[in-house]
Design a protein around this motif. Structure first.
Motif, PDB file in Angstrom:
ATOM      1  N   ARG A 195       0.833  -1.208   0.000  1.00  0.00           N
ATOM      2  CA  ARG A 195       0.000   0.000   0.000  1.00  0.00           C
ATOM      3  C   ARG A 195       0.867   1.257   0.000  1.00  0.00           C
ATOM      4  O   ARG A 195       0.633   2.197  -0.765  1.00  0.00           O
ATOM      5  CB  ARG A 195      -0.919  -0.011   1.224  1.00  0.00           C
ATOM      6  N   PHE A 196       1.898   1.292   0.845  1.00  0.00           N
ATOM      7  CA  PHE A 196       2.778   2.452   0.902  1.00  0.00           C
ATOM      8  C   PHE A 196       3.689   2.517  -0.325  1.00  0.00           C
ATOM      9  O   PHE A 196       4.048   3.609  -0.786  1.00  0.00           O
ATOM     10  CB  PHE A 196       3.605   2.425   2.186  1.00  0.00           C
ATOM     11  N   SER A 197       4.056   1.346  -0.862  1.00  0.00           N
ATOM     12  CA  SER A 197       4.863   1.326  -2.085  1.00  0.00           C
ATOM     13  C   SER A 197       4.082   1.962  -3.233  1.00  0.00           C
ATOM     14  O   SER A 197       4.650   2.687  -4.066  1.00  0.00           O
ATOM     15  CB  SER A 197       5.244  -0.111  -2.451  1.00  0.00           C
ATOM     16  N   ASN A 198       2.787   1.694  -3.288  1.00  0.00           N
ATOM     17  CA  ASN A 198       1.976   2.277  -4.352  1.00  0.00           C
ATOM     18  C   ASN A 198       1.900   3.795  -4.233  1.00  0.00           C
ATOM     19  O   ASN A 198       1.826   4.498  -5.244  1.00  0.00           O
ATOM     20  CB  ASN A 198       0.568   1.682  -4.323  1.00  0.00           C
ATOM     21  N   GLU A 199       1.922   4.307  -2.996  1.00  0.00           N
ATOM     22  CA  GLU A 199       1.924   5.753  -2.816  1.00  0.00           C
ATOM     23  C   GLU A 199       3.185   6.361  -3.430  1.00  0.00           C
ATOM     24  O   GLU A 199       3.140   7.431  -4.036  1.00  0.00           O
ATOM     25  CB  GLU A 199       1.832   6.106  -1.329  1.00  0.00           C
ATOM     26  N   TYR A 200       4.307   5.663  -3.276  1.00  0.00           N
ATOM     27  CA  TYR A 200       5.561   6.127  -3.872  1.00  0.00           C
ATOM     28  C   TYR A 200       5.468   6.072  -5.401  1.00  0.00           C
ATOM     29  O   TYR A 200       5.896   7.007  -6.100  1.00  0.00           O
ATOM     30  CB  TYR A 200       6.724   5.261  -3.389  1.00  0.00           C
ATOM     31  N   LYS A 205       4.783   9.212 -10.536  1.00  0.00           N
ATOM     32  CA  LYS A 205       4.134   9.073 -11.844  1.00  0.00           C
ATOM     33  C   LYS A 205       4.577   7.811 -12.583  1.00  0.00           C
ATOM     34  O   LYS A 205       4.930   7.843 -13.771  1.00  0.00           O
ATOM     35  CB  LYS A 205       4.395  10.318 -12.701  1.00  0.00           C
ATOM     36  N   MET A 206       4.555   6.675 -11.866  1.00  0.00           N
ATOM     37  CA  MET A 206       4.964   5.395 -12.442  1.00  0.00           C
ATOM     38  C   MET A 206       3.824   4.385 -12.482  1.00  0.00           C
ATOM     39  O   MET A 206       4.057   3.189 -12.648  1.00  0.00           O
ATOM     40  CB  MET A 206       6.141   4.825 -11.637  1.00  0.00           C
ATOM     41  N   LEU A 207       2.586   4.863 -12.324  1.00  0.00           N
ATOM     42  CA  LEU A 207       1.448   3.939 -12.257  1.00  0.00           C
ATOM     43  C   LEU A 207       1.252   3.153 -13.554  1.00  0.00           C
ATOM     44  O   LEU A 207       0.730   2.040 -13.528  1.00  0.00           O
ATOM     45  CB  LEU A 207       0.169   4.714 -11.928  1.00  0.00           C
ATOM     46  N   LYS A 332      11.066  -2.826  -3.130  1.00  0.00           N
ATOM     47  CA  LYS A 332      11.525  -1.452  -2.905  1.00  0.00           C
ATOM     48  C   LYS A 332      12.593  -1.081  -3.927  1.00  0.00           C
ATOM     49  O   LYS A 332      12.571   0.024  -4.495  1.00  0.00           O
ATOM     50  CB  LYS A 332      12.070  -1.312  -1.485  1.00  0.00           C
ATOM     51  N   GLU A 333      13.554  -1.983  -4.177  1.00  0.00           N
ATOM     52  CA  GLU A 333      14.611  -1.705  -5.140  1.00  0.00           C
ATOM     53  C   GLU A 333      14.036  -1.497  -6.543  1.00  0.00           C
ATOM     54  O   GLU A 333      14.489  -0.635  -7.298  1.00  0.00           O
ATOM     55  CB  GLU A 333      15.627  -2.850  -5.153  1.00  0.00           C
ATOM     56  N   ILE A 334      13.028  -2.279  -6.899  1.00  0.00           N
ATOM     57  CA  ILE A 334      12.435  -2.176  -8.239  1.00  0.00           C
ATOM     58  C   ILE A 334      11.734  -0.838  -8.427  1.00  0.00           C
ATOM     59  O   ILE A 334      11.945  -0.140  -9.414  1.00  0.00           O
ATOM     60  CB  ILE A 334      11.461  -3.341  -8.492  1.00  0.00           C
ATOM     61  N   ILE A 335      10.893  -0.451  -7.464  1.00  0.00           N
ATOM     62  CA  ILE A 335      10.104   0.772  -7.655  1.00  0.00           C
ATOM     63  C   ILE A 335      10.949   2.040  -7.519  1.00  0.00           C
ATOM     64  O   ILE A 335      10.564   3.095  -8.024  1.00  0.00           O
ATOM     65  CB  ILE A 335       8.905   0.834  -6.683  1.00  0.00           C
ATOM     66  N   HIS A 336      12.097   1.946  -6.845  1.00  0.00           N
ATOM     67  CA  HIS A 336      12.957   3.123  -6.696  1.00  0.00           C
ATOM     68  C   HIS A 336      13.882   3.313  -7.895  1.00  0.00           C
ATOM     69  O   HIS A 336      14.648   4.278  -7.931  1.00  0.00           O
ATOM     70  CB  HIS A 336      13.776   3.024  -5.405  1.00  0.00           C
TER      71      HIS A 336
END
Length: 344
Positions: A195-200, A205-207, A332-336
C-alpha cells in the motif's frame, strides 16, 4: 510433529473434519464474558488454536474481517469455534485457565495459582531489543502493544489503484511482533508494505509502469482453486499497458518469493530469497494459464511458452524466517529505479 492428542474441528457436521486444534478454556471472570475477535464465546463456542490444516479451503465459522476466512489463513491464530463441531483427540486434555475465587465482598482472593496456565497456550509476545535495535521498530512495537492487546485489531483499506480492487485488511498484534522480532511475515504486513509502495509509485508518476497483486488472492495463503486464482489474476492483468510490470509476492508453505510478470510481453521474472530455482511446476503452470486467459480475453494468440527468467543475482537470506523482509526489499529496489533496470 504428531497431532494425535489434539482435538479436531469440523464444518457443517462432525463428519467434515477440517483441522487439528488445541482448546483454550477461559471461564467468565468477574462477570465479564470472554470474547475473541469480537465474537462472544459464551457456552456455545470455544477458543481454539489451529495446529494442523486438513482442509485449507474450508471456511471458518467466524471469519476475522476479510483477512482470515478459511482454515489455511487462520493457521496459528486463536479463533472461536462452535463446541458441537469439536471432536476430542486420543487424549482430550483441555488447556485450563484458573480464575481467581471471589470472597463474599466480591473481591478476588490473591493466590499463587490465580491466572496460571496449566499448559502454555499463548506465550506472551516479547521483542528482544539490543543496543542497535532500530528506533522505528521500537516505536512500532510500543504502538502495537498499546493498541492491539486483548484481541484488538487494526484495519486498513487496499486501494483499487494499487490492487485492482477495494478491500479491507486486518492486522493483529502477532503480525507486528513477527516484523519486530524477525519472524515470519504475515500477508497483512505484506499488503501494508505494498500500500505504501503504491503511494511512492503514484507520487513518481509510475502507475503506468508498475502495479501490484494482493497475495491473499493467489497461492497457498489464499482460499480457492488454481483455476479461480488464474481467472482473478487474468482480470487483474486486463488493461495492462505495454511494458507494465506486476509485482506479485507469493507465499508457498511459509516461504515468500517474488514473481514479476510483464503480461503483454509474456515475460516472467522470479526472485527467491533462498536462491532456489523454480522447482514447483504448478506455479509455472498457474502463471502460464493466467497469461493464456489474459490473451484470450484480449482475443490475442498466446505464445506456446511463457519466457521465465530466474533472477539468480538477488540478495539471499541467511536466516530461516527473513524471506518476507527480503521480498519487500526486492520490491523497494524495483520501484525506486525509475528506469526499471532490475533485469540487468
Amino acid at each position: 510433529m504428531s497431532h494425535e492428542d489434539d482435538n479436531k474441528v469440523a464444518v457443517g457436521s462432525l463428519n467434515n473434519i477440517v483441522s487439528f486444534t488445541k482448546i483454550d478454556e477461559v471461564p467468565v471472570i468477574d462477570g465479564h464474558e470472554q470474547t475473541i475477535h469480537g465474537v462472544r464465546l459464551g457456552e456455545k463456542n470455544a477458543r481454539v488454536l489451529i495446529t494442523q490444516v486438513i482442509e485449507g479451503n474450508a471456511k471458518i465459522p467466524f471469519p476475522i474481517g476479510d483477512e482470515s476466512v478459511c482454515v489455511q489463513k487462520a493457521m496459528g491464530t486463536f479463533i472461536a469455534w462452535p463446541r458441537d463441531l469439536i471432536a476430542g483427540g486420543n487424549n482430550s486434555t483441555i488447556h485450563v485457565f484458573s480464575a481467581p475465587k471471589r470472597t463474599e465482598k466480591g473481591l478476588a482472593k490473591k493466590s499463587k495459582k490465580s491466572y496460571k496456565f496449566i499448559e502454555d497456550v499463548e506465550p506472551e509476545l516479547v521483542v528482544e531489543m539490543g543496543g542497535n535495535y532500530p528506533s522505528a521498530l521500537k516505536r512500532l512495537w510500543t504502538w502495537a502493544k498499546n493498541s492491539l492487546s486483548d484481541g484488538q485489531t487494526f484495519s486498513f483499506e487496499l486501494s483499487k489503484q494499487a490492487f485492482g480492487l477495494t478491500k479491507k485488511k486486518t492486522m493483529f498484534l502477532s503480525d507486528v511482533h513477527a516484523v519486530c522480532s524477525r519472524g515470519e511475515m504475515a500477508g497483512s504486513i505484506m499488503c501494508l508494505h505494498i500500500r505504501f509502495s503504491n503511494e511512492y509509485v503514484k507520487k513518481n508518476k509510475m502507475l503506468s509502469m508498475i502495479s501490484f497483486i494482493d497475495p491473499s488472492t493467489i497461492g497457498a495463503i489464499g482460499c480457492g482453486t488454481a483455476t479461480q486464482w488464474s481467472r482473478a489474476l487474468a482480470t487483474r492483468f486486463k488493461g495492462a499497458n505495454k511494458g507494465q510490470y506486476f509485482l506479485m509476492p507469493y507465499n508457498n508453505v511459509n516461504h515468500w518469493t517474488l514473481t514479476v510478470v510483464k503480461p503483454e510481453a509474456e515475460m516472467v521474472y522470479y526472485m527467491d530469497p533462498l536462491k532456489r530455482r523454480i522447482a514447483n511446476g504448478e506455479w509455472v503452470d498457474f502463471i502460464y494459464n493466467t497469461i493464456k486467459l489474459y490473451k484470450e480475453d484480449l482475443k490475442k494468440v498466446s505464445k506456446n511458452k511463457v519466457l521465465w527468467e530466474n533472477m539468480a543475482g538477488v540478495p539471499v537470506q541467511t536466516g530461516n524466517k527473513e524471506c518476507g523482509m527480503f521480498v519487500t526489499g526486492y520490491m523497494k529496489e524495483i520501484i525506486h529505479d525509475k528506469e526499471l533496470d532490475f533485469v540487468t
